[in-house]
Design a protein around this motif. Structure first.
Motif, mmCIF file in Angstrom:
data_model
loop_
_atom_site.group_PDB
_atom_site.id
_atom_site.type_symbol
_atom_site.label_atom_id
_atom_site.label_comp_id
_atom_site.label_asym_id
_atom_site.label_seq_id
_atom_site.Cartn_x
_atom_site.Cartn_y
_atom_site.Cartn_z
ATOM 1 N N LEU A 224 0.828 -1.201 0.000
ATOM 2 C CA LEU A 224 0.000 0.000 0.000
ATOM 3 C C LEU A 224 0.859 1.245 0.000
ATOM 4 O O LEU A 224 0.664 2.161 -0.795
ATOM 5 C CB LEU A 224 -0.909 -0.027 1.229
ATOM 6 C CG LEU A 224 -1.761 1.220 1.489
ATOM 7 C CD1 LEU A 224 -2.699 1.474 0.316
ATOM 8 C CD2 LEU A 224 -2.543 1.061 2.779
ATOM 9 N N TRP B 131 -5.734 -0.477 -6.879
ATOM 10 C CA TRP B 131 -6.865 -0.356 -5.967
ATOM 11 C C TRP B 131 -7.990 -1.307 -6.351
ATOM 12 O O TRP B 131 -8.714 -1.804 -5.475
ATOM 13 C CB TRP B 131 -7.340 1.088 -5.905
ATOM 14 C CG TRP B 131 -6.354 1.953 -5.183
ATOM 15 C CD1 TRP B 131 -5.548 2.913 -5.715
ATOM 16 C CD2 TRP B 131 -6.037 1.896 -3.793
ATOM 17 N NE1 TRP B 131 -4.757 3.455 -4.752
ATOM 18 C CE2 TRP B 131 -5.037 2.858 -3.555
ATOM 19 C CE3 TRP B 131 -6.506 1.128 -2.727
ATOM 20 C CZ2 TRP B 131 -4.496 3.068 -2.293
ATOM 21 C CZ3 TRP B 131 -5.965 1.343 -1.454
ATOM 22 C CH2 TRP B 131 -4.975 2.303 -1.264
ATOM 23 N N LYS C 99 -6.988 -4.407 -4.697
ATOM 24 C CA LYS C 99 -7.162 -4.286 -3.251
ATOM 25 C C LYS C 99 -8.625 -4.493 -2.851
ATOM 26 O O LYS C 99 -8.939 -5.253 -1.931
ATOM 27 C CB LYS C 99 -6.675 -2.915 -2.764
ATOM 28 C CG LYS C 99 -5.180 -2.811 -2.561
ATOM 29 C CD LYS C 99 -4.743 -3.631 -1.351
ATOM 30 C CE LYS C 99 -3.246 -3.536 -1.136
ATOM 31 N NZ LYS C 99 -2.812 -4.413 -0.014
ATOM 32 N N ASP D 189 -9.985 -8.074 -3.447
ATOM 33 C CA ASP D 189 -9.406 -9.164 -2.669
ATOM 34 C C ASP D 189 -10.076 -9.213 -1.294
ATOM 35 O O ASP D 189 -9.923 -8.273 -0.490
ATOM 36 C CB ASP D 189 -7.904 -8.937 -2.508
ATOM 37 C CG ASP D 189 -7.208 -10.078 -1.772
ATOM 38 O OD1 ASP D 189 -7.906 -10.989 -1.280
ATOM 39 O OD2 ASP D 189 -5.966 -10.041 -1.690
ATOM 40 N N THR E 89 -8.036 -8.264 1.871
ATOM 41 C CA THR E 89 -7.598 -6.913 2.190
ATOM 42 C C THR E 89 -8.203 -6.477 3.519
ATOM 43 O O THR E 89 -9.422 -6.548 3.704
ATOM 44 C CB THR E 89 -7.999 -5.926 1.091
ATOM 45 O OG1 THR E 89 -7.366 -6.301 -0.133
ATOM 46 C CG2 THR E 89 -7.566 -4.505 1.437
ATOM 47 N N TRP F 153 -7.301 1.535 8.070
ATOM 48 C CA TRP F 153 -6.654 0.795 6.984
ATOM 49 C C TRP F 153 -5.491 -0.052 7.489
ATOM 50 O O TRP F 153 -4.665 -0.504 6.710
ATOM 51 C CB TRP F 153 -6.201 1.740 5.880
ATOM 52 C CG TRP F 153 -7.250 1.875 4.819
ATOM 53 C CD1 TRP F 153 -8.254 2.796 4.769
ATOM 54 C CD2 TRP F 153 -7.436 1.034 3.670
ATOM 55 N NE1 TRP F 153 -9.047 2.586 3.673
ATOM 56 C CE2 TRP F 153 -8.566 1.512 2.972
ATOM 57 C CE3 TRP F 153 -6.748 -0.069 3.174
ATOM 58 C CZ2 TRP F 153 -9.027 0.922 1.803
ATOM 59 C CZ3 TRP F 153 -7.204 -0.658 2.004
ATOM 60 C CH2 TRP F 153 -8.334 -0.160 1.334
#
Length: 211
Positions: free
Chosen positions: A4, A29, A32, A35, A38, A194
């Protein structure tokens, strides 16, 4: 987390060279958000929930909306909510989730640098974990955000902090928005949305434009 931060770093390099969109960003992205492994929080941000308590709903803009957790929450609480994100996968997820919840949102695929914020258009602008974009587009972005707020409008931001150039720096947001009345500012170690499961260095910021 390393991947990231690497993607964010390359975005900064391109922005510094005058390119506003890294063609790899959308793919990065999309992968991301596509998935299921994530790790990020799917619930609306506690900071945003706190920010809108007791406020009359109006027009809200969620920059870097992702899968729409904050945009949808705003719409559920009476706001006319627009979200913008580069990821087509994330936008599709947001639209699907909103439809399932029978909530109306405006979800737009666009690069944040290209998206027209307008002048005096928004009662609230949210910007969560887009610190790399913010720092890569200074000083234009703080001025754009300030101009886009209506009188009395709120700016709500949260993101990673640290020594790297794409992270929020100490007191950076306080310096960038001297015209706003700061309602909340925190520079602290806490669980990041995050990077759940462990403490990270983050900044939280809520400020209001003069009426």
């Amino acid at each position: 987390m390393w991947a990231l931060r690497t993607s964010l770093f390359f975005s900064i390099l391109l922005l510094a060279n005058g390119q506003t969109t890294d063609p790899r960003d959308q793919d990065f992205w999309n992968k991301k958000f596509g998935d299921p492994k994530t790790e990020f929080k799917r619930e609306p941000s506690p900071l945003l929930i706190n920010a809108i308590q007791g406020r009359r709903p109006g027009r809200a803009l969620d920059l870097g909306m992702g899968e729409g957790r904050n945009t949808i929450y705003l719409a559920q609480h009476g706001w006319q909510a627009t979200g913008v994100d580069l990821s087509t996968v994330a936008i599709a997820q947001a639209r699907t989730r909103a439809s399932q919840l029978h909530v109306e949102i405006n979800a737009i695929v666009d690069d944040l640098t290209h998206y027209e914020l307008g002048k005096g258009q928004w009662d609230l602008i949210a910007a969560f974990y887009i610190h790399a974009w913010y720092n890569g587009t200074r000083p234009e972005t703080p001025a754009r955000l300030l101009a886009a707020l209506k009188p009395g409008g709120l700016l709500v931001m949260e993101g990673f902090a640290g020594p790297e150039q794409f992270m929020f720096q100490p007191n950076e947001l306080l310096r960038d928005f001297p015209a706003l009345r700061v309602l909340r500012y925190e520079d602290m170690e806490a669980e990041a949305e995050w990077a759940p499961g462990h403490p990270s260095h983050i900044v939280r910021f809520i400020a209001e434009k003069a009426r």
